[in-house]
Scaffold this motif. Structure first.
Motif, PDB file in Angstrom:
ATOM      1  N   ALA A 124      -2.638  50.224 131.706  1.00 51.48           N
ATOM      2  CA  ALA A 124      -3.005  49.566 133.106  1.00 51.48           C
ATOM      3  C   ALA A 124      -4.460  49.180 133.199  1.00 51.48           C
ATOM      4  N   GLU A 125      -4.744  48.243 133.419  1.00 53.34           N
ATOM      5  CA  GLU A 125      -6.253  47.678 133.674  1.00 53.34           C
ATOM      6  C   GLU A 125      -7.133  48.332 134.462  1.00 53.34           C
ATOM      7  N   VAL A 126      -7.954  48.690 133.949  1.00 52.33           N
ATOM      8  CA  VAL A 126      -9.450  49.371 134.587  1.00 52.33           C
ATOM      9  C   VAL A 126     -10.328  48.653 135.008  1.00 52.33           C
ATOM     10  N   ALA A 127     -10.846  47.727 134.234  1.00 54.01           N
ATOM     11  CA  ALA A 127     -12.098  46.970 134.430  1.00 54.01           C
ATOM     12  C   ALA A 127     -11.787  45.621 133.721  1.00 54.01           C
ATOM     13  N   ARG A 128     -12.710  44.571 134.308  1.00 53.90           N
ATOM     14  CA  ARG A 128     -12.381  43.197 133.801  1.00 53.90           C
ATOM     15  C   ARG A 128     -14.068  42.644 133.970  1.00 53.90           C
ATOM     16  N   ALA A 129     -14.390  42.043 132.717  1.00 56.07           N
ATOM     17  CA  ALA A 129     -15.860  41.451 132.769  1.00 56.07           C
ATOM     18  C   ALA A 129     -15.614  40.039 132.257  1.00 56.07           C
ATOM     19  N   VAL A 130     -16.240  39.075 132.971  1.00 44.56           N
ATOM     20  CA  VAL A 130     -16.204  37.628 132.866  1.00 44.56           C
ATOM     21  C   VAL A 130     -17.550  37.339 132.366  1.00 44.56           C
ATOM     22  N   ARG A 131     -17.640  36.539 131.257  1.00 46.14           N
ATOM     23  CA  ARG A 131     -18.794  35.844 130.728  1.00 46.14           C
ATOM     24  C   ARG A 131     -18.733  34.356 131.045  1.00 46.14           C
ATOM     25  N   GLU A 132     -19.519  33.797 131.887  1.00 47.90           N
ATOM     26  CA  GLU A 132     -19.298  32.278 132.033  1.00 47.90           C
ATOM     27  C   GLU A 132     -19.919  31.573 130.866  1.00 47.90           C
ATOM     28  N   PRO A 133     -19.206  30.288 130.595  1.00 47.10           N
ATOM     29  CA  PRO A 133     -19.869  29.589 129.622  1.00 47.10           C
ATOM     30  C   PRO A 133     -21.518  29.115 129.590  1.00 47.10           C
ATOM     31  N   GLN A 134     -22.220  29.166 128.683  1.00 50.97           N
ATOM     32  CA  GLN A 134     -23.551  28.798 128.650  1.00 50.97           C
ATOM     33  C   GLN A 134     -23.875  27.743 128.175  1.00 50.97           C
ATOM     34  N   PRO A 135     -24.744  26.948 128.394  1.00 56.10           N
ATOM     35  CA  PRO A 135     -25.216  25.630 128.065  1.00 56.10           C
ATOM     36  C   PRO A 135     -25.345  25.402 126.626  1.00 56.10           C
ATOM     37  N   THR A 136     -25.576  26.451 125.811  1.00 59.33           N
ATOM     38  CA  THR A 136     -25.713  26.638 124.333  1.00 59.33           C
ATOM     39  C   THR A 136     -24.241  26.828 123.644  1.00 59.33           C
ATOM     40  N   ASP A 137     -23.440  27.040 124.430  1.00 61.58           N
ATOM     41  CA  ASP A 137     -22.135  27.608 123.660  1.00 61.58           C
ATOM     42  C   ASP A 137     -21.449  26.297 123.105  1.00 61.58           C
ATOM     43  N   ARG A 138     -20.942  26.536 121.990  1.00 65.44           N
ATOM     44  CA  ARG A 138     -20.224  25.179 121.398  1.00 65.44           C
ATOM     45  C   ARG A 138     -18.935  24.933 122.242  1.00 65.44           C
ATOM     46  N   ARG A 139     -18.112  25.875 122.710  1.00 63.83           N
ATOM     47  CA  ARG A 139     -17.041  25.849 123.548  1.00 63.83           C
ATOM     48  C   ARG A 139     -17.387  26.151 124.991  1.00 63.83           C
ATOM     49  N   GLN A 140     -17.050  25.342 126.002  1.00 70.01           N
ATOM     50  CA  GLN A 140     -17.273  25.800 127.319  1.00 70.01           C
ATOM     51  C   GLN A 140     -16.288  26.443 128.076  1.00 70.01           C
ATOM     52  N   PHE A 141     -15.853  27.817 127.410  1.00 69.55           N
ATOM     53  CA  PHE A 141     -14.879  28.323 127.936  1.00 69.55           C
ATOM     54  C   PHE A 141     -15.338  29.844 128.442  1.00 69.55           C
ATOM     55  N   LYS A 142     -14.768  30.207 129.432  1.00 65.99           N
ATOM     56  CA  LYS A 142     -15.150  31.790 129.980  1.00 65.99           C
ATOM     57  C   LYS A 142     -14.468  32.596 128.680  1.00 65.99           C
ATOM     58  N   GLU A 143     -15.327  33.706 128.785  1.00 63.82           N
ATOM     59  CA  GLU A 143     -15.146  34.865 127.890  1.00 63.82           C
ATOM     60  C   GLU A 143     -14.519  36.192 128.641  1.00 63.82           C
ATOM     61  N   ILE A 144     -13.509  36.630 128.475  1.00 67.38           N
ATOM     62  CA  ILE A 144     -12.950  37.747 129.235  1.00 67.38           C
ATOM     63  C   ILE A 144     -12.837  39.073 128.296  1.00 67.38           C
ATOM     64  N   HIS A 145     -13.212  40.202 129.035  1.00 68.80           N
ATOM     65  CA  HIS A 145     -13.002  41.385 128.500  1.00 68.80           C
ATOM     66  C   HIS A 145     -12.132  42.418 129.312  1.00 68.80           C
ATOM     67  N   LEU A 146     -11.052  42.797 129.120  1.00 68.18           N
ATOM     68  CA  LEU A 146     -10.188  43.671 129.840  1.00 68.18           C
ATOM     69  C   LEU A 146     -10.228  44.896 129.204  1.00 68.18           C
ATOM     70  N   LEU A 147     -10.632  45.870 129.886  1.00 69.42           N
ATOM     71  CA  LEU A 147     -10.320  47.350 129.654  1.00 69.42           C
ATOM     72  C   LEU A 147      -9.419  48.031 130.362  1.00 69.42           C
ATOM     73  N   ALA A 148      -8.410  48.718 129.443  1.00 62.50           N
ATOM     74  CA  ALA A 148      -7.137  49.105 130.017  1.00 62.50           C
ATOM     75  C   ALA A 148      -6.886  50.577 129.501  1.00 62.50           C
ATOM     76  N   ARG A 149      -5.962  51.377 130.083  1.00 64.22           N
ATOM     77  CA  ARG A 149      -5.798  52.613 129.600  1.00 64.22           C
ATOM     78  C   ARG A 149      -4.300  53.082 129.524  1.00 64.22           C
ATOM     79  N   LYS A 150      -3.904  53.777 128.595  1.00 66.09           N
ATOM     80  CA  LYS A 150      -2.523  54.139 128.605  1.00 66.09           C
ATOM     81  C   LYS A 150      -2.454  55.421 129.369  1.00 66.09           C
ATOM     82  N   ASN A 151      -1.314  55.359 130.461  1.00 69.78           N
ATOM     83  CA  ASN A 151      -1.320  56.591 131.250  1.00 69.78           C
ATOM     84  C   ASN A 151      -0.231  57.445 130.556  1.00 69.78           C
TER      85      ASN A 151
END
Length: 215
Positions: free
Chosen positions: A188-215
């Motif tokens: 089950a997803e607990v939290a989500r963090a999104v990092r927007e692409p920065q001007p210095t990034d080689r690839r202009q993709f969002k980076e996602i971190h999903l925190l999930a828990r086993k119930n």
């Protein structure tokens, strides 16, 4: 088999690039306060859930495994690339590093308080990802946490998109789609963090971190 071919290609590519990769990324957390904060949240969630061992699956040269150890977690690393594991053992001789895969980690059922998969599932073909997530669920104890990091697709009508990764074939994922796969695997997803692409990034993709828990 497709699985064997994809895994072998990824392993061989990282074996060849291991030394350069370690030189480029071993100090990457130093200049990334967001990544450090996200790993800190993961460490607190694992501790609050009862602690236990933590596997860094796709650990590369071991710098993130070592960071988790510094946060007080009983962390160890697993990677399919023997060259990466050798570099990790040399750099952090006090920690455990094993050659293995996310699909067949060799870890016992319910043995872990946490699993970290940080930019490792990006090399998993989409049809194989449910089996990988099922393996994460299997090795986690009830209440254990998974932190999964990946590059985001920018088109919800195409939940996975191939992109040009410098080392091996890779995929971007639509975050809601991956979260749905997590739920289907009992995480089950607990939290989500999104990092927007920065001007210095080689690839202009969002980076996602999903925190999930086993119930």
């Amino acid at each position: 088999m497709v699985e064997h071919d994809a895994l072998a290609a990824t392993r061989d590519a990282y074996d060849a690039a291991a030394t350069t990769y370690a030189q480029l990324f071993s100090d990457s957390l130093r200049d990334s306060p967001l990544d450090r904060a996200i790993l800190g949240v993961f460490a607190e969630a694992v501790s609050a859930g009862g602690g236990g061992r933590v596997a860094d699956l796709g650990c590369g040269p071991g710098h993130v495994t070592a960071y988790l150890d510094g946060l007080g977690l009983a962390a160890f690393g697993v990677d399919a690339s023997p060259a990466m594991i050798e570099l990790a053992r040399q750099a952090y001789p006090g920690l455990r590093f094993d050659v293995g895969t996310m699909e067949a980690s060799g870890i016992g059922d319910g043995a872990l308080g946490g699993v970290l998969s940080r930019w490792s599932v990006i090399h998993t073909p989409p049809e194989e990802l449910p089996a990988v997530l099922a393996e994460f669920h299997r090795v986690l104890a009830p209440g254990g946490h998974l932190l999964i990091g990946f590059s985001a697709s920018d088109d919800p009508s195409h939940p996975t998109q191939v992109f040009d990764h410098a080392v091996a074939p890779a995929y971007r994922w639509w975050p809601d789609h991956l979260a749905t796969l997590l739920r289907g695997s009992g995480l089950a997803e607990v939290a989500r963090a999104v990092r927007e692409p920065q001007p210095t990034d080689r690839r202009q993709f969002k980076e996602i971190h999903l925190l999930a828990r086993k119930n």
